[in-house]
Design a protein around this motif. Sequence first.
Motif, short mmCIF file in Angstrom:
data_model
loop_
_atom_site.label_atom_id
_atom_site.label_comp_id
_atom_site.label_asym_id
_atom_site.label_seq_id
_atom_site.Cartn_x
_atom_site.Cartn_y
_atom_site.Cartn_z
N VAL A 12 13.62 113.79 -41.62
CA VAL A 12 12.35 114.58 -41.38
C VAL A 12 12.36 114.67 -39.79
O VAL A 12 11.90 115.87 -39.51
N GLU A 13 12.65 113.75 -39.03
CA GLU A 13 12.54 113.97 -37.60
C GLU A 13 13.59 115.10 -37.30
O GLU A 13 13.08 115.84 -36.19
N GLY A 14 14.75 115.09 -37.61
CA GLY A 14 15.65 116.28 -37.36
C GLY A 14 14.92 117.58 -37.44
O GLY A 14 14.83 118.65 -36.70
N TRP A 15 14.31 117.80 -38.68
CA TRP A 15 13.90 119.17 -38.99
C TRP A 15 12.47 119.20 -38.32
O TRP A 15 12.33 120.57 -37.36
N LEU A 16 11.69 118.15 -37.85
CA LEU A 16 10.53 118.42 -37.04
C LEU A 16 11.02 118.79 -35.54
O LEU A 16 10.31 119.64 -35.06
N ALA A 28 6.84 110.80 -33.07
CA ALA A 28 5.73 109.87 -34.21
C ALA A 28 6.08 109.83 -35.51
O ALA A 28 5.69 108.90 -36.11
N CYS A 29 6.56 110.84 -36.27
CA CYS A 29 6.77 110.65 -37.45
C CYS A 29 7.97 109.62 -37.77
O CYS A 29 7.94 108.97 -38.85
N LYS A 30 8.97 109.82 -36.88
CA LYS A 30 10.31 108.65 -37.04
C LYS A 30 9.52 107.26 -37.06
O LYS A 30 9.81 106.58 -37.54
N ALA A 31 8.66 107.16 -35.92
CA ALA A 31 7.76 105.80 -35.63
C ALA A 31 7.25 105.36 -37.18
O ALA A 31 7.11 104.00 -37.30
N GLU A 32 6.41 106.18 -37.73
CA GLU A 32 5.88 105.89 -38.88
C GLU A 32 6.91 105.97 -40.00
O GLU A 32 6.58 105.55 -41.29
N PHE A 41 2.61 115.34 -49.49
CA PHE A 41 1.10 114.67 -49.62
C PHE A 41 0.53 115.21 -48.07
O PHE A 41 -0.63 114.63 -48.14
N MET A 42 1.29 115.53 -47.29
CA MET A 42 0.76 115.81 -45.71
C MET A 42 -0.25 116.97 -45.73
O MET A 42 0.38 117.85 -46.03
N GLU A 43 -1.35 116.79 -45.33
CA GLU A 43 -2.51 117.64 -45.01
C GLU A 43 -2.67 117.92 -43.46
O GLU A 43 -2.10 117.10 -42.73
N ARG A 44 -3.33 118.89 -43.26
CA ARG A 44 -3.46 119.15 -41.80
C ARG A 44 -3.72 118.07 -40.91
O ARG A 44 -3.52 117.70 -39.97
N ALA A 45 -4.98 117.39 -41.53
CA ALA A 45 -5.53 116.10 -40.90
C ALA A 45 -4.34 114.91 -40.62
O ALA A 45 -4.39 114.37 -39.41
N ASP A 46 -3.61 114.98 -41.52
CA ASP A 46 -2.43 113.98 -41.53
C ASP A 46 -1.35 114.27 -40.50
O ASP A 46 -1.05 113.39 -39.35
N TRP A 47 -1.07 115.66 -40.09
CA TRP A 47 -0.43 116.10 -39.31
C TRP A 47 -1.02 115.87 -37.72
O TRP A 47 -0.20 115.47 -36.95
N GLU A 48 -2.25 116.07 -37.65
CA GLU A 48 -3.09 116.01 -36.48
C GLU A 48 -2.88 114.60 -36.06
O GLU A 48 -3.07 114.10 -34.96
N SER A 49 -3.08 113.49 -37.09
CA SER A 49 -3.05 112.02 -36.62
C SER A 49 -1.68 111.73 -36.31
O SER A 49 -1.72 110.62 -35.71
N VAL A 50 -0.77 112.27 -36.30
CA VAL A 50 0.48 112.11 -35.65
C VAL A 50 0.96 113.06 -34.46
O VAL A 50 2.05 113.19 -33.98
#
Length: 69
Positions: A12-16, A28-32, A41-50
Amino acid sequence: TMPVIQWQADDVEGWLRDEMKFPSVATACKAEELSGNMLAFMERADWESVGATRLQAIKLVVAVRQLID
């Protein structure tokens, strides 16, 4: 190519970072420990939270849908 739902946090980290060009979101996603099965399951607000901007978040929601379909 491995199905998205089988991606580990490193995938996921590599793709991002490499495909989407969002290095700060990738970090941030790697840290989580965000894995591929969580992407669906990720919606817009979830992406904004990272740390994604609103526009990045919309791009990510669309890109994930395209990967899964």
